[in-house]
Each structure stands twice: as structure tokens, then as C-alpha cells.
Scaffold this active site. Structure first.
Site, PDB file in Angstrom:
ATOM      1  N   ARG A  57      81.953 -49.163  26.590  1.00 50.16           N
ATOM      2  CA  ARG A  57      81.891 -48.174  27.659  1.00 50.16           C
ATOM      3  C   ARG A  57      81.331 -48.848  28.918  1.00 50.16           C
ATOM      4  O   ARG A  57      80.559 -49.804  28.831  1.00 50.16           O
ATOM      5  CB  ARG A  57      80.952 -47.014  27.268  1.00 50.16           C
ATOM      6  N   TYR A  89      88.447 -32.023  25.796  1.00 47.61           N
ATOM      7  CA  TYR A  89      87.513 -32.243  26.905  1.00 47.61           C
ATOM      8  C   TYR A  89      88.199 -32.963  28.068  1.00 47.61           C
ATOM      9  O   TYR A  89      88.087 -32.550  29.229  1.00 47.61           O
ATOM     10  CB  TYR A  89      86.310 -33.057  26.410  1.00 47.61           C
ATOM     11  N   GLY A 122      71.065 -27.539  30.120  1.00 52.18           N
ATOM     12  CA  GLY A 122      69.980 -27.874  31.037  1.00 52.18           C
ATOM     13  C   GLY A 122      68.655 -27.306  30.560  1.00 52.18           C
ATOM     14  O   GLY A 122      68.593 -26.611  29.546  1.00 52.18           O
ATOM     15  N   LYS A 146      88.852 -31.587  32.006  1.00 50.06           N
ATOM     16  CA  LYS A 146      88.412 -32.241  33.245  1.00 50.06           C
ATOM     17  C   LYS A 146      89.603 -32.528  34.153  1.00 50.06           C
ATOM     18  O   LYS A 146      89.517 -32.387  35.383  1.00 50.06           O
ATOM     19  CB  LYS A 146      87.643 -33.526  32.918  1.00 50.06           C
ATOM     20  N   ILE A 182      78.757 -20.179  35.156  1.00 48.97           N
ATOM     21  CA  ILE A 182      79.899 -20.244  36.071  1.00 48.97           C
ATOM     22  C   ILE A 182      81.070 -19.392  35.587  1.00 48.97           C
ATOM     23  O   ILE A 182      82.040 -19.214  36.313  1.00 48.97           O
ATOM     24  CB  ILE A 182      80.382 -21.705  36.276  1.00 48.97           C
ATOM     25  N   VAL A 202      75.464 -41.239  23.660  1.00 47.84           N
ATOM     26  CA  VAL A 202      75.086 -42.225  22.643  1.00 47.84           C
ATOM     27  C   VAL A 202      73.791 -42.962  22.978  1.00 47.84           C
ATOM     28  O   VAL A 202      72.971 -43.202  22.088  1.00 47.84           O
ATOM     29  CB  VAL A 202      76.257 -43.215  22.391  1.00 47.84           C
ATOM     30  N   SER A 222      85.953 -40.128  33.231  1.00 45.87           N
ATOM     31  CA  SER A 222      86.846 -41.225  32.851  1.00 45.87           C
ATOM     32  C   SER A 222      87.745 -40.829  31.687  1.00 45.87           C
ATOM     33  O   SER A 222      88.764 -41.478  31.441  1.00 45.87           O
ATOM     34  CB  SER A 222      86.011 -42.437  32.455  1.00 45.87           C
TER      35      SER A 222
HETATM   36  C1  UD1 Z   1      80.807 -39.532  27.628  1.00 47.51           C
HETATM   37  C2  UD1 Z   1      80.217 -38.201  28.045  1.00 47.51           C
HETATM   38  C3  UD1 Z   1      81.276 -37.356  28.692  1.00 47.51           C
HETATM   39  C4  UD1 Z   1      81.852 -38.140  29.856  1.00 47.51           C
HETATM   40  C5  UD1 Z   1      82.407 -39.464  29.374  1.00 47.51           C
HETATM   41  C6  UD1 Z   1      82.895 -40.317  30.506  1.00 47.51           C
HETATM   42  C7  UD1 Z   1      78.311 -37.278  26.819  1.00 47.51           C
HETATM   43  C8  UD1 Z   1      77.835 -36.502  25.645  1.00 47.51           C
HETATM   44  N1  UD1 Z   1      79.641 -37.520  26.902  1.00 47.51           N
HETATM   45  O1  UD1 Z   1      81.803 -39.338  26.609  1.00 47.51           O
HETATM   46  O2  UD1 Z   1      80.733 -36.154  29.161  1.00 47.51           O
HETATM   47  O3  UD1 Z   1      82.842 -37.414  30.515  1.00 47.51           O
HETATM   48  O4  UD1 Z   1      81.371 -40.179  28.723  1.00 47.51           O
HETATM   49  O5  UD1 Z   1      81.928 -40.389  31.483  1.00 47.51           O
HETATM   50  O6  UD1 Z   1      77.532 -37.662  27.666  1.00 47.51           O
HETATM   51  N2  UD1 Z   1      78.562 -42.787  19.282  1.00 47.51           N
HETATM   52  C9  UD1 Z   1      77.931 -43.426  18.225  1.00 47.51           C
HETATM   53  N3  UD1 Z   1      76.767 -42.907  17.744  1.00 47.51           N
HETATM   54  C10 UD1 Z   1      76.195 -41.768  18.261  1.00 47.51           C
HETATM   55  C11 UD1 Z   1      76.848 -41.113  19.342  1.00 47.51           C
HETATM   56  C12 UD1 Z   1      78.037 -41.637  19.814  1.00 47.51           C
HETATM   57  O7  UD1 Z   1      78.412 -44.437  17.723  1.00 47.51           O
HETATM   58  O8  UD1 Z   1      75.133 -41.371  17.782  1.00 47.51           O
HETATM   59  C13 UD1 Z   1      79.780 -43.380  19.832  1.00 47.51           C
HETATM   60  C14 UD1 Z   1      80.943 -42.430  20.002  1.00 47.51           C
HETATM   61  O9  UD1 Z   1      81.693 -42.305  18.825  1.00 47.51           O
HETATM   62  C15 UD1 Z   1      81.719 -43.111  21.135  1.00 47.51           C
HETATM   63  C16 UD1 Z   1      80.611 -43.746  21.995  1.00 47.51           C
HETATM   64  O10 UD1 Z   1      79.475 -43.834  21.151  1.00 47.51           O
HETATM   65  O11 UD1 Z   1      82.548 -44.120  20.625  1.00 47.51           O
HETATM   66  C17 UD1 Z   1      80.268 -42.945  23.231  1.00 47.51           C
HETATM   67  O12 UD1 Z   1      80.056 -41.588  22.832  1.00 47.51           O
HETATM   68  P1  UD1 Z   1      79.387 -40.516  23.822  1.00 47.51           P
HETATM   69  O13 UD1 Z   1      78.081 -40.994  24.308  1.00 47.51           O
HETATM   70  O14 UD1 Z   1      79.453 -39.199  23.131  1.00 47.51           O
HETATM   71  O15 UD1 Z   1      80.318 -40.579  25.114  1.00 47.51           O
HETATM   72  P2  UD1 Z   1      81.881 -40.378  25.386  1.00 47.51           P
HETATM   73  O16 UD1 Z   1      82.557 -39.673  24.269  1.00 47.51           O
HETATM   74  O17 UD1 Z   1      82.418 -41.688  25.835  1.00 47.51           O
END
Ligand code: UD1
Length: 310
Positions: free
Chosen positions: A210, A142, A36, A146, A55, A186, A119
Site C-alpha cells: 500500500r 466500497y 468518530g 466512492k 448525512i 491495518v 484509491s
Molecule cells: C484503506 C481504507 C479505505 C481507503 C483505502 C484507500 C480503512 C479501514 N480502509 O482500505 O477506507 O479508501 O485504504 O485509501 O482505513 N490487513 C491485514 N491485517 C489486519 C488488517 C488488514 O493483513 O489486521 C490487510 C488487508 O487484508 C489489506 C491491507 O492490510 O490487504 C490493508 O487493509 P486496510 O487497512 O483495511 O485498508 P484497505 O482495504 O487498503
């Protein structure tokens, strides 16, 4: 009402705090500012109580819970790949920290704890959309952390009568998501890369999907989940109900930026699931949840916000 928001200086937390203040509630924020940022609270700083602390510190969480009606427990390590690299640290914050929050909330006699679950507890199941009746099967530390938080909450509900609701967020995005680390969400990374003339990195073929959920929808649901009687002990999906591939999100961003993304494709990330989509009917039925802002509008607002921050 008096609210304690753990992680209230973070992305989802500070957006939630803004809304609580707007509605005239009394708000305490507990945040160690590891993810934060005090700037996130700049507009409400005079109207809230801010406690800097973690926490994992029992004394601080006890102090923060005193007098609270509701605890919105959002403080966490949020990154899947970071949990793959540092499982112990993720466990200390997400599991031990959550247990501290539950104990303190129980002892302070709070009316309800609403917990930011994920999720990711569903893991990589082929069944879509994911619904709450499916057995949890996380595939990252992770996701495990959760799920354990949810299980502890449910046990505290049964055993000690602490009212507890888990909200399984699906890929929340929007203003204030910090793009500054390789572990950042992402869309914050794609948007700032596109804004600054960089090349977005895609881990995998970009066809993973997603249920990207605009933060304002989650803020509304957080409050509904506190205020609605009779839903204690349960877990609810919070998404938009849709499913968007990374390649599709980049196409939209190319339209906003007016230039091609020229994305760099690399290897898939460990711990990643392939597809994610929420069945949101249970939350709709239980507390009237309806996403007010769809993915495309949310992305546009988020793009505009990051551009205004340049
Ligand atoms: C995200 C959340 C997590 C949450 C979950 C479900 C974040 C950092 N993570 O996880 O806290 O519990 O959703 O709500 O907010 N990717 C790329 N390029 C990048 C970054 C990521 O291709 O620069 C891809 C990753 O490999 C993945 C997808 O994008 O396939 C989503 O990644 P990310 O945004 O990290 O989210 P989650 O892992 O789904």
C-alpha cells in the site's frame, strides 16, 4: 472562512478540524459518532459548532450547510470488508449520504465541496503507480460507492455549477485512527498489537503493498484543495508515491517495539486489492501538493502517539 466538515469527529476529519481551527477558520462538524469520537475534538470543542447527526438525514445536512463557504465531505463507511458484508449499508451512507450533501451544498450556495474519495476506485490493476488517467474499475462495494460519489460530484459540477473536487486518498494512517474493530485500518491494528504484546494478523502472505500516507499530508492537501481556484470538477490522487508491503511495515514496528512480531498469517480478504501506489504529480501540479512527512517518519510518530495513549 466557514467550513463544514462531515465526519469531522473521525480520524482524518478531526485532524483536519484541528488545522482549520489553528488557522483561525470557523468550523462546523457534522458527525453521528458511529466511527468518530468526541474525544477526538476535545482540544477544539469550545471553538467549533458540533452537530450530532448523519448525512443520511436531509434536514440535518441542510442545516449544517447553511452559511458554509466550503464543505469537506469526509463522513463515510470506510471499510472494504465491511462493504463486502453489508453492501446496502455502505451504499446508503456513501452514495445516498453523499447525494444529500451535494444537494444541500448546492442549495446553500457553498463555494466548493471537497470529497474524500479513495484509491480503491482503481481496483486491482497491474499498472503502478496509479494515475488519474486510468479507467476506474473498483472490485469492492466500497470502491463502487466512492466512485459513484465522484460521479455525482462531477455531474453536480456540470449540471448545477457546484464546484467539486475529489481527492483519492491512499491508505491514510496516523494518530486517532481507531484500532478497535476488525474493520480498522491495518497499521492501527498492527501498532496496537505490537504495543500490547499481541500478535498481528496478516490476511494473505503479507507481500501485498500500500502507499501508506501519513494523515498530516492529507490534512494539508484538504485545505489546499479547498483554497486553490480553478481545479473544480477534477479528481486527484493523494498518496506518498511509495509502496510498502505489510511484512516491511511489521519489520519497522519490530524495531520500534524491540521484539519480534510473531505475526499470524491467515487467508486473504475478499475485495482486497494486491498493490497500491499513487502517482501524485497531478496534485503537485494543480495545487502544490507535496507530502511533508514520509512513511517511516509518519510510522514512528504514529507509534509514539499510540504508546502515549496506552
Ligand atoms: C484503506 C481504507 C479505505 C481507503 C483505502 C484507500 C480503512 C479501514 N480502509 O482500505 O477506507 O479508501 O485504504 O485509501 O482505513 N490487513 C491485514 N491485517 C489486519 C488488517 C488488514 O493483513 O489486521 C490487510 C488487508 O487484508 C489489506 C491491507 O492490510 O490487504 C490493508 O487493509 P486496510 O487497512 O483495511 O485498508 P484497505 O482495504 O487498503
Amino acid at each position: 472562512m466557514r467550513y463544514l466538515v462531515t465526519g469531522g469527529g473521525g480520524f482524518i476529519g478531526s485532524n483536519t478540524v484541528d488545522e482549520l481551527v489553528r488557522r483561525g477558520h470557523s468550523v462546523t462538524v457534522l458527525d453521528d459518532l458511529s466511527a468518530g469520537n468526541e474525544a477526538n475534538l476535545a482540544t477544539v470543542r469550545e471553538q467549533i459548532t458540533f452537530i450530532r447527526g448523519t448525512i443520511t438525514d436531509r434536514e440535518i445536512i441542510e442545516k449544517a450547510c447553511r452559511g458554509a463557504d466550503y464543505v469537506l465531505h469526509l463522513a463515510a463507511r470506510t471499510s472494504v470488508p465491511r462493504s463486502v458484508k453489508q453492501p446496502l449499508e455502505t451504499n446508503q451512507i456513501n452514495v445516498d449520504g453523499t447525494l444529500n450533501v451535494l444537494i444541500a451544498a448546492r442549495d446553500a450556495g457553498v463555494r466548493r465541496v471537497v470529497f474524500a474519495s479513495s484509491s480503491s476506485i482503481y481496483g486491482d490493476t497491474p499498472t503502478l503507480p496509479k494515475h488519474e488517467g486510468m479507467p476506474p474499475a473498483p472490485i469492492s462495494p466500497y470502491g463502487v460507492s466512492k466512485l459513484v460519489g465522484e460521479l455525482y460530484g462531477r455531474v453536480f459540477h456540470r449540471t448545477y455549477g457546484l464546484d467539486f473536487v475529489a481527492l483519492r486518498y491512499f491508505n491514510v494512517f496516523g494518530p486517532r485512527q481507531d484500532p478497535g474493530s476488525p474493520y480498522s485500518g491495518v497499521l492501527s491494528r498492527f501498532i496496537t498489537a505490537m504495543r500490547d504484546g499481541g500478535q498481528p494478523s496478516i490476511f494473505g502472505d503479507g507481500e501485498q503493498s500500500r502507499d501508506f500516507t501519513f494523515v498530516q499530508n492529507v490534512v494539508t492537501a484538504n485545505l489546499q484543495a479547498c483554497e486553490t481556484p480553478g481545479i473544480g470538477g477534477r479528481a486527484f490522487n493523494l498518496g506518498t508515491g511509495g509502496r510498502y508491503t505489510l511484512n516491511y511495515t511489521l519489520q519497522l514496528l519490530e524495531g520500534f517495539a524491540g521484539r519480534p512480531a510473531k505475526a499470524k498469517y491467515g487467508p486473504q480478504r475478499e475485495g482486497d486489492i494486491r498493490d497500491s501506489q499513487a502517482d501524485i504529480s497531478l496534485a503537485a501540479q494543480a495545487f502544490g501538493y507535496q507530502p511533508q512527512i514520509n512513511f517511516e517518519d509518519g510510522l514512528r510518530r504514529t507509534w509514539d502517539w499510540y504508546c502515549s495513549q496506552r
